[in-house]
Every structure is written in C-alpha cells, then in structure tokens.
Design an enzyme around this catalytic site. Sequence first.
Site, PDB file in Angstrom:
ATOM      1  N   VAL A 229       0.776  -1.246  -0.029  1.00 25.74           N
ATOM      2  CA  VAL A 229       0.079   0.015   0.022  1.00 25.74           C
ATOM      3  C   VAL A 229       0.795   1.149   0.063  1.00 25.74           C
ATOM      4  O   VAL A 229       0.600   2.133  -0.647  1.00 25.74           O
ATOM      5  CB  VAL A 229      -1.022   0.122   1.175  1.00 25.74           C
ATOM      6  CG1 VAL A 229      -1.540   1.435   1.409  1.00 25.74           C
ATOM      7  CG2 VAL A 229      -1.912  -1.000   0.980  1.00 25.74           C
ATOM      8  N   GLU A 230       1.813   1.243   0.680  1.00 24.52           N
ATOM      9  CA  GLU A 230       2.965   2.415   0.689  1.00 24.52           C
ATOM     10  C   GLU A 230       3.554   2.767  -0.276  1.00 24.52           C
ATOM     11  O   GLU A 230       3.731   3.887  -0.762  1.00 24.52           O
ATOM     12  CB  GLU A 230       3.755   2.379   2.114  1.00 24.52           C
ATOM     13  CG  GLU A 230       3.208   2.215   3.611  1.00 24.52           C
ATOM     14  CD  GLU A 230       2.679   3.714   3.842  1.00 24.52           C
ATOM     15  OE1 GLU A 230       2.934   4.717   3.370  1.00 24.52           O
ATOM     16  OE2 GLU A 230       1.985   3.884   4.878  1.00 24.52           O
ATOM     17  N   SER A 231       4.351   1.802  -0.984  1.00 25.96           N
ATOM     18  CA  SER A 231       5.203   1.916  -2.175  1.00 25.96           C
ATOM     19  C   SER A 231       4.884   1.116  -3.450  1.00 25.96           C
ATOM     20  O   SER A 231       5.725   1.186  -4.384  1.00 25.96           O
ATOM     21  CB  SER A 231       6.511   1.913  -1.596  1.00 25.96           C
ATOM     22  OG  SER A 231       6.833   0.509  -1.347  1.00 25.96           O
TER      23      SER A 231
END
Length: 327
Positions: A229-231
């Site tokens: 989700v983050e990167s």
Amino acid sequence: MMGVQGVLARISELQTQLSPNSAAASTITAANGKTFAGALASATGTTGTTSSGVTGQSIVDAAKKYLGTPYVFGSTNPDKGLDCSALVQRAYKDMGIDLPRTSSQQAKVGTKVDGLANAKPGDILAFNSPVDHVSIYLGNNKMIAAPKPGDEVKIQSVYEKPTHIRRVLSTDAAAGTAATTAAGAAGAVRPASLQNSSSLAGVPYADMFVRAGAKYGVSPKLLAAVAKVESGYNPKAVSPAGAQGLMQLMPATARGLGVKNSFDPEQAINGAAKLLRNNLKEFKSVDLALAAYNAGGGNVHKYGGIPPFAETQKYVPKVQKALAALG
C-alpha cells in the site's frame, strides 16, 4: 475437588458461552465494517495455527501488554478487564491468530506437549478437569494469567501441574526469534524456515518480511501488505510529503527508529516492523496501529480512534485488501 478460583472461572465460562454478546464484545471493527482481525486470520490462514514469523516470544510479549488489567469475568474488552481465556485469546489475536473463546476449547487447540519440562514460551497451560483456567507459559516455571476476581493480569509461578499443555505455534516458529537474534542483522545465514515463506511466495523482499516479523513479533504478511500500500514494493519511492523508501518512513520517524537509510529495503522493513510493534503495544488493536502508522499516534489519541482524515480512513481498508490478496 475444584477450588473457589476454579468455580468462579467455570461460572465465567458458562456465562460467556450463554451470552449472545460475548463474541461481539471482543470484535474490533475496521473502517469498512469488516473485522480486521478476521481478515488478518483469513489472509494468514491462522485459525488455531501460526503464521510465518510469529513466535512464542511474540505471544508472550503480546500478553505482557495486558499486565495490570483487572480480572473481570466474562469480559473480552481490555479497557474494562479480561478473564483468563480472554487474555489468552487476546494475546494470540494481537499476533493474527484466532483461538476459541473458552478455556476448555483452548485446551484442545494446536498439539499436545508432554509435560512442563517440554513446554516453550507461548504454550497454553490449562488446569483442572474439566478445564476451568488457562494461562500462557513464559518459561522457567513462570506463566502470565488473569487469575481470579479481585485480581489482575500478572506473572505467576506455575503453582500446580497443568492438566493440558498445548502448542499453537510450530517448533520452527517458536525458535525463530532466538535464531534470528543469534544470526544478527549482518546477513548471516538464517534457518531455512526463515529464508522463505510459502505464504509470501512471489512477494518482493519476502525473506526480509519474514525475518523482521520474527524479530519484532509482527505478522510478515502485515508488513508485506503495508509495503504494498505504501510504495507498491518500490524501495526508491518518495512521497510528496517526503516519506521515503519501501515502507515510506518520514526522515524524523526513521531516525527515531534507528534507520540510517530508508532506501535500504532491509533497514526500512525492520524500522516499519519496530514501529508497528510499538503501535500494537500502545493501541492494542491492529486497525489503530495501522492508523497510527499512517497519521501518527498523537492523532489516534486525539480522535479516540481512526482519525477523520480522508487518507487515513481509506488506508486501513486498503491494507485489509492487500492482506486478502496475499491469502
């Protein structure tokens, strides 16, 4: 003959079994109305079994978060109190492992351990026949338990011979923390059980997620889902706000976690695992731990839950979806 403590605990169990609201009391509901812990268990396949990287020491550490919590029979809400089986259930659930609610049911999960001499940290100790009390073994003849009304969650000596000892975690998983600590973070060869995870097959940096999960007592799948989700698993990612690397750590946050280079995947994953471990310890809830990862713990405290920020409100369900995809 059953003592007073056993009678009271047995009454608690019967009340819990008869109460239509007992399950609801222990449910933590995420932003989209689905149970996050259920999604985590589904994604990791951990109904009474272990996910990769969860260790006996992880369970012990999770249980210790509740030290001092008052005994309240029938309660599964740590803000109000816990009974003996609720403590055991809660500690395992914090690590993404679903257990049955009552002590008699918990005395049947996992595999049998023959004698206290063979018990390992994280094993479930059950007492009396029929079973009316459970605790979590710490090692060295110590256990953590919610003993009786008027008492609180505390560490005790194992004061009598358990009638059942059950191991929910595999032997390899229980050895994971010690093996990882001994090997260190300098790239030494890890046991085969920590080098890969079949549940993370095809996921970039799977072995790093497993190692960090074992070291910090955090589900490797949870770490992988956060990275997704983050990167999108991009170790060179930089957000408009300045968050860096695979786990999108802000520079100040990274420094506080001892991460010298956020663009180094292993450092970033270890930093994120440490942060999630701290959040789980502070908030005692996976969804709030994730909200704190995204918006900061101060905002979670300020709003008494997931902050009303559009990004954060969407963040927890996104991680849920990523977890489900890993299943």
